[in-house]
Design a protein around this motif. Structure first.
Motif, mmCIF file in Angstrom:
data_model
loop_
_atom_site.group_PDB
_atom_site.id
_atom_site.type_symbol
_atom_site.label_atom_id
_atom_site.label_comp_id
_atom_site.label_asym_id
_atom_site.label_seq_id
_atom_site.Cartn_x
_atom_site.Cartn_y
_atom_site.Cartn_z
ATOM 1 N N ILE A 74 -72.963 51.472 35.173
ATOM 2 C CA ILE A 74 -73.718 49.681 36.402
ATOM 3 C C ILE A 74 -71.296 49.344 36.786
ATOM 4 C CG2 ILE A 74 -73.865 47.811 36.977
ATOM 5 C CD1 ILE A 74 -76.879 49.025 36.207
ATOM 6 N N ALA A 75 -71.326 49.547 38.089
ATOM 7 C CA ALA A 75 -69.938 49.212 38.190
ATOM 8 C C ALA A 75 -69.746 47.969 38.360
ATOM 9 C CB ALA A 75 -69.032 49.984 39.141
ATOM 10 N N VAL A 76 -70.956 47.253 39.181
ATOM 11 C CA VAL A 76 -70.576 45.993 39.883
ATOM 12 C C VAL A 76 -72.209 45.627 39.490
ATOM 13 C CG1 VAL A 76 -70.430 44.549 41.915
ATOM 14 C CG2 VAL A 76 -69.581 47.086 41.557
ATOM 15 N N VAL A 77 -72.266 43.898 39.739
ATOM 16 C CA VAL A 77 -73.725 42.950 39.535
ATOM 17 C C VAL A 77 -73.535 42.411 40.325
ATOM 18 C CG1 VAL A 77 -74.591 41.762 37.480
ATOM 19 C CG2 VAL A 77 -73.831 44.031 36.711
ATOM 20 N N LEU A 95 -68.251 40.740 33.414
ATOM 21 C CA LEU A 95 -67.378 40.645 33.828
ATOM 22 C C LEU A 95 -66.145 41.133 32.507
ATOM 23 C CD1 LEU A 95 -66.303 37.246 34.937
ATOM 24 C CD2 LEU A 95 -66.228 39.107 36.247
ATOM 25 N N LYS A 96 -66.760 40.243 30.922
ATOM 26 C CA LYS A 96 -66.481 40.969 30.353
ATOM 27 C C LYS A 96 -66.642 42.291 29.878
ATOM 28 C CE LYS A 96 -65.597 36.659 28.100
ATOM 29 N NZ LYS A 96 -66.686 35.636 27.269
ATOM 30 N N ALA A 97 -67.603 42.937 30.097
ATOM 31 C CA ALA A 97 -68.241 44.636 30.121
ATOM 32 C C ALA A 97 -67.064 45.143 31.742
ATOM 33 C CB ALA A 97 -69.180 45.081 30.510
ATOM 34 N N GLY A 98 -66.605 44.686 32.229
ATOM 35 C CA GLY A 98 -65.297 45.366 32.586
ATOM 36 C C GLY A 98 -66.070 45.611 34.275
ATOM 37 N N GLU A 122 -58.580 38.004 34.400
ATOM 38 C CA GLU A 122 -58.823 38.463 32.590
ATOM 39 C C GLU A 122 -58.813 40.069 32.987
ATOM 40 O OE1 GLU A 122 -59.864 36.705 29.492
ATOM 41 O OE2 GLU A 122 -58.037 35.245 30.261
ATOM 42 N N ASN A 123 -59.766 40.292 33.061
ATOM 43 C CA ASN A 123 -61.030 41.927 32.572
ATOM 44 C C ASN A 123 -60.221 42.562 33.810
ATOM 45 O OD1 ASN A 123 -62.597 41.969 30.322
ATOM 46 N ND2 ASN A 123 -62.535 39.645 31.483
ATOM 47 N N ARG A 124 -59.481 42.216 34.940
ATOM 48 C CA ARG A 124 -59.237 43.662 36.190
ATOM 49 C C ARG A 124 -60.558 43.315 36.976
ATOM 50 N NH1 ARG A 124 -54.954 42.640 37.781
ATOM 51 N NH2 ARG A 124 -54.893 44.242 38.878
ATOM 52 N N CYS A 125 -61.355 42.100 37.081
ATOM 53 C CA CYS A 125 -62.887 42.440 38.204
ATOM 54 C C CYS A 125 -62.485 41.815 39.025
ATOM 55 C CB CYS A 125 -63.338 42.272 37.444
ATOM 56 S SG CYS A 125 -63.750 43.227 35.497
ATOM 57 N N ASP A 126 -63.766 42.011 40.426
ATOM 58 C CA ASP A 126 -63.584 41.059 41.322
ATOM 59 C C ASP A 126 -64.885 40.310 41.444
ATOM 60 O OD1 ASP A 126 -60.901 42.352 43.471
ATOM 61 O OD2 ASP A 126 -62.693 43.735 43.913
ATOM 62 N N LEU A 127 -64.215 38.950 41.514
ATOM 63 C CA LEU A 127 -65.791 38.092 41.762
ATOM 64 C C LEU A 127 -65.729 37.737 42.940
ATOM 65 C CD1 LEU A 127 -68.094 35.968 40.519
ATOM 66 C CD2 LEU A 127 -66.045 34.325 39.332
ATOM 67 N N PHE A 128 -66.549 37.954 43.745
ATOM 68 C CA PHE A 128 -67.207 37.637 45.402
ATOM 69 C C PHE A 128 -67.589 36.699 45.260
ATOM 70 C CE2 PHE A 128 -64.215 41.275 46.381
ATOM 71 C CZ PHE A 128 -62.939 40.684 46.364
ATOM 72 N N ALA A 322 -61.785 48.847 45.003
ATOM 73 C CA ALA A 322 -62.279 49.644 43.782
ATOM 74 C C ALA A 322 -61.446 51.100 44.140
ATOM 75 C CB ALA A 322 -63.823 49.997 43.461
ATOM 76 N N LYS A 323 -61.741 51.405 45.378
ATOM 77 C CA LYS A 323 -60.645 52.682 45.324
ATOM 78 C C LYS A 323 -59.410 52.401 45.608
ATOM 79 C CE LYS A 323 -62.396 56.713 47.450
ATOM 80 N NZ LYS A 323 -62.998 57.376 48.154
ATOM 81 N N LEU A 324 -58.593 51.185 46.340
ATOM 82 C CA LEU A 324 -57.317 50.897 46.719
ATOM 83 C C LEU A 324 -57.126 50.386 45.272
ATOM 84 C CD1 LEU A 324 -57.936 47.609 49.491
ATOM 85 C CD2 LEU A 324 -56.358 49.953 49.308
ATOM 86 N N GLY A 325 -57.479 50.687 44.272
ATOM 87 C CA GLY A 325 -56.865 49.829 42.409
ATOM 88 C C GLY A 325 -56.533 48.496 42.655
#
Lengths: 428, 428
Positions: A74-77, A95-98, A122-128, A322-325
Motif C-alpha cells: 500500500i503506497a497511499v493511505v 507517513l513514517k512507513a513511507g 522528513e519521510n519524503r511523502c505527500d500529505l494532501f 510519485a511518477k515525477l519524483g
C-alpha cells in the motif's frame, strides 16, 4: 499494462465508499492522466460482519489498522474515518512507513497540520487535504498551483456553510437568529450543539489551513481573532442592508509587511461584492494575487460526493508526484517564519451600532471619543429607539484595529452610551 | 543541478515580457514543483534594434521564426504574437518538430483548435491554452483536472469582459447602450469596431473552447446560436430587474443525452444567482458537475499579468507532463463524436417583450398563440405604452426551443403585435 498504485482506506462511511466508487467509475481516465492504475487494496472498518457484502468488490476488509498501515504494497493511505487523536496516530504511522496520505479531516489538519507536514516532509511523502476546506471546491490545489507563478496578498473566505445558511435566511427571509438556527438544525446543516459553527471555530480552523498554504505561515488557532454569529441581531442585518451591505461570517487572512493577520467574524460586505452573492450553505474563497488580481472560487462547502471528489483529486496528484519524483515537495517550497501583524498595522473600516441616552452633549462626547482615537466617520445614521434613547449607527473610515479598540473601550466607559455591535467593513 | 527545459517565445509584447519576468522571479519555486529549470532561450521579435537592451538578459533575440522553431534544444514554444494564420503555421511547425506549445490565442484555438490538437496528439506533444479563456482564471485546468473524477453536465459563462462592463453600467448606472459602449471604448475595454464583442462572437469562440474541454466535442462556431447585445434596450434591463433578474450576456453549453447544445446570448439571471454578482469587466464560469454540484470560478477576463500568469501555469504543466511521460495525453482521454441537440430537446424558460395594439381580442389572440405552441405563462406584466399600445412582458414556463420558435413566428405574423425582445431565463 500500467504500474499499480495501491491504496488503503481508513473508514468506510459515505465519503470512503464515495472514493471507492469514483476510483472505479473513472478508472480509465485516471490511469490516462496519471500513468498509474489506482486501486483500493484494503479498507479499515469497525465491523466486518456489517460489510461482508463488499468482499467481492476487489478489496479486502479489516478491523486491524496495522493490516493497512504496515502493508508494504500500500503506497497511499486515505483517512476518512474522522476523530482527531486516533487519526493523527494512524497518519503518523503511515507517513513514517513511507506512505503518502490523503485526508478530509479539517480538525486534525488545523490542530496538528504543522506536525504532520513536517513528518511527511522528513519521510519524503505527500500529505494532501483538499477536502478539508470548502469540500467540493478545489481551492487548496488552486492556491498551491497559482503560488508557483504568483504571490497571494489576501484571502477572504466564506468557509462555514451552516452560518452562511443562517445569515442568508436572516437576510432574505427576515428570520430571527433562533429561527434560522432551528431551521439549519432541522435540515441537518447544524448540529444539536452548534458551538463549533456559530462561534466561528470551524471557520477559524479552515482559515488556519488556508493561511498555511497561501502564506506559508503556521498560525495558531489562538492567534486567530475569532468571533462567531451567536445571537447576531436582525437589526444589524437590516441596517447594513439599508446602507448597501450584507452581513456575512468571513475569514480574512492578509499579508502585511511579511507578517500575517488572520481573523474570523461577521463583516459588512458591499452588496455588489462577489462574496455577497454566496448564499445558503455554499462556500467561497476570494483570493487577491499580486499578478492575477481578484479571483473567487465558489461551490458546495460539504457533502459526501463533493468531498469524495476532492479526495480522489488528491490521490491523482499523489500519483503524479510519485511518477515525477516530486513527492514530499509540496510543503517544502514555501515556508516562512510565522509573524502576526501588530494591531496598529491592520486597517479596516468598521461598523458600530450604539444606543445612547438622548440628551444634549452625548453625541458630542461620542464624536470626541472617536476623534481622540484618530477614527473619522464615513456615514452616520441616528434614529430614536424610544423616548429616552437613540440608536446611532456609524461607519468609520479605515482605521487601525488599535484605534478602533481605543474608541470602543472609551465608549464602553461612558454610562450614557452602550456599544451594541462592532463589525469590520470590507470595501469592494 | 536540475535538468533544463528550454523555451522559445514567439512575440515580445506585454504578455511575452510578462512571461519572461515571471519565469525569472519564480524560478526557484517553479523548479521545486516541476523538477526542471525552465529558461527562455530565444525570443522572436519584429525588430532587433528596438530590443537590443534585452540582449544581456540570458536569452537571444531573433527575427527569424525558424531560429526558434527548428532549434533542437528548445522543447517548448510559447506563442504570444497574436494573428491567426501566421501563428497557426508556426505552431504546426513546432508541433511537427516535437515541441509542446503554449498559446494565449483564443481566435486561433476556436477556429483551428481541433486541427492543432490532432497534430499535437500525433506528435505526442502538449498543446495548452489556459490564457485563451477568461485570462487569469485557471478554468481550463480546473475543468480538465476535475473531469478526471467527475462528469460535467453544464457550463454557464460570462466570458466577455467588454459586454459585461457595458451591461453593468446599463443596470446599475441606468446608462443607455450608446453611453455604455462609448465609455467602454474610452476605457480601452472595447475596440473602435466593437463587433466581435457586442455581437457575441468573442464569447462564442470561448464557448467553443470550453465545450471542447468539458464535453470532448468539437462544436463549430456556426453551430453556436449566437446573439450579442448590440442595441440592447434599457427597458428590458429595467423590467427584468423589477421582476428579480439581471440581464447578462451568457454562454451556455449543456450535455443532453450525449448531445451538446451551445448558445451565446443575453439571458435573464435571478438576482440571487452567483453569476449575477459578476460585474464590470470580470469574467466567471459556472460549472455543474454530476458529483461536485455547482461551482463557480471568477476573476479578471483579461490583462497582461493575469494572462502571463496563465501562460506560465501552462508551462509548468508541460514540464510536469514531460517528466511524467504523459505529454500529449491531455486531449486523448476525452473525445466524443460531436452531436448537436435537436431544438425540441433543449428546454428553458423565456422572457418576451411585445408591443400590442390595445384593443379587445388581441391579448386573447396572444394567449392562443402560446397555447397552440404548448408554451404556458409563468408571469405576465401589462402596462400602457401610449394611448393605443400596450407593453406586454411574459415569462414562460420551461419550453423547448422549437416551441418557443413556433410561438415567436406566429406572433410575428400577427399585425396587431410586435415581438420586441426574446431572451432565455436561467433559473437559480
Amino acid at each position: 499494462m500500467k504500474a499499480k498504485l495501491q491504496v488503503g482506506v481508513l473508514g468506510f462511511g459515505t465519503v470512503g465508499s464515495g472514493v471507492i466508487h469514483i476510483l472505479k467509475e473513472h478508472q480509465e481516465k485516471i490511469s490516462q492522466v496519471t500513468g498509474y492504475d489506482i486501486t483500493v487494496k484494503k479498507v479499515l472498518v469497525r465491523d466486518l460482519e456489517k460489510n461482508r457484502r463488499y468482499e467481492t468488490e476487489g478489496f479486502s476488509l479489516t478491523t486491524e489498522p496495522l493490516d493497512v498501515l504496515d502493508d508494504p504494497e500500500i503506497a497511499v493511505v486515505v483517512e476518512v474515518m474522522g476523530s482527531i487523536q486516533t487519526a493523527r496516530e494512524y497518519i503518523l504511522h503511515a507517513l513514517k512507513a513511507g506512505k503518502s496520505v490523503v485526508t478530509a479531516n479539517k480538525d486534525l489538519i488545523a490542530l496538528y497540520g504543522d506536525e504532520l507536514v513536517a513528518v511527511a516532509h522528513e519521510n519524503r511523502c505527500d500529505l494532501f487535504y483538499e477536502a478539508s476546506v470548502a469540500g467540493g471546491i478545489p481551492i487548496l490545489r488552486t492556491i498551491v498551483n497559482s503560488l508557483a507563478a504568483d504571490r497571494i496578498q489576501k484571502i477572504l473566505g466564506i468557509v462555514n456553510g451552516t452560518t452562511n445558511y443562517m445569515l442568508t435566511q436572516m437576510t432574505s427571509e427576515n428570520k430571527s437568529y433562533e429561527e434560522a438556527l432551528k431551521e439549519a438544525q432541522e435540515l441537518g446543516f447544524a448540529e444539536a450543539d452548534p458551538t463549533s459553527d456559530v462561534d466561528g471555530i470551524d471557520a477559524a480552523r479552515k482559515m488556519v489551513i488556508l493561511t498555511r498554504l497561501a502564506f506559508g505561515m503556521n498560525v495558531n488557532l489562538d492567534d486567530v481573532e475569532t468571533k462567531g454569529i451567536r445571537g447576531i441581531s436582525e437589526k444589524d442585518i437590516q441596517v447594513a442592508y439599508q446602507l448597501g451591505y450584507k452581513v456575512k461570517l468571513v475569514g480574512r487572512a492578509e499579508e502585511i509587511n511579511n507578517t500575517v493577520d488572520v481573523t474570523v467574524g461577521p463583516v459588512l460586505l458591499p452588496r455588489s461584492h462577489p462574496l455577497s452573492g454566496v448564499n445558503y450553505e455554499n462556500n467561497a474563497v476570494f483570493v487577491t494575487g499580486a499578478a492575477v488580481g481578484e479571483t473567487m472560487f465558489y461551490g458546495p462547502g460539504a457533502g459526501e460526493l463533493p468531498t469524495a471528489t476532492s479526495v480522489v483529486s488528491d490521490l491523482i496528484t499523489v500519483a503524479k508526484n510519485a511518477k515525477l519524483g516530486t513527492t514530499g515537495n509540496a510543503f517544502n517550497s514555501f515556508v516562512h517564519e510565522t509573524k502576526n501583524t501588530p494591531s496598529d498595522q491592520v486597517y479596516s473600516k468598521y461598523y458600530f451600532r450604539l444606543e445612547m441616552d438622548d440628551k444634549t452633549g452625548t453625541f458630542l462626547k461620542l464624536t470626541k471619543i472617536f476623534a481622540d482615537a484618530g477614527v473619522s466617520f464615513d456615514k452616520i445614521l441616528q434614529e430614536p429607539l424610544d423616548e429616552h434613547t437613540a440608536t446611532v449607527v456609524i461607519i468609520t473610515h479605515a482605521a487601525s484595529r488599535k484605534q478602533i479598540d481605543e474608541a470602543s473601550n472609551a465608549a464602553h466607559a461612558e454610562p450614557e452610551m452602550r456599544l451594541i455591535t462592532k463589525y469590520a467593513v470590507v470595501e469592494g
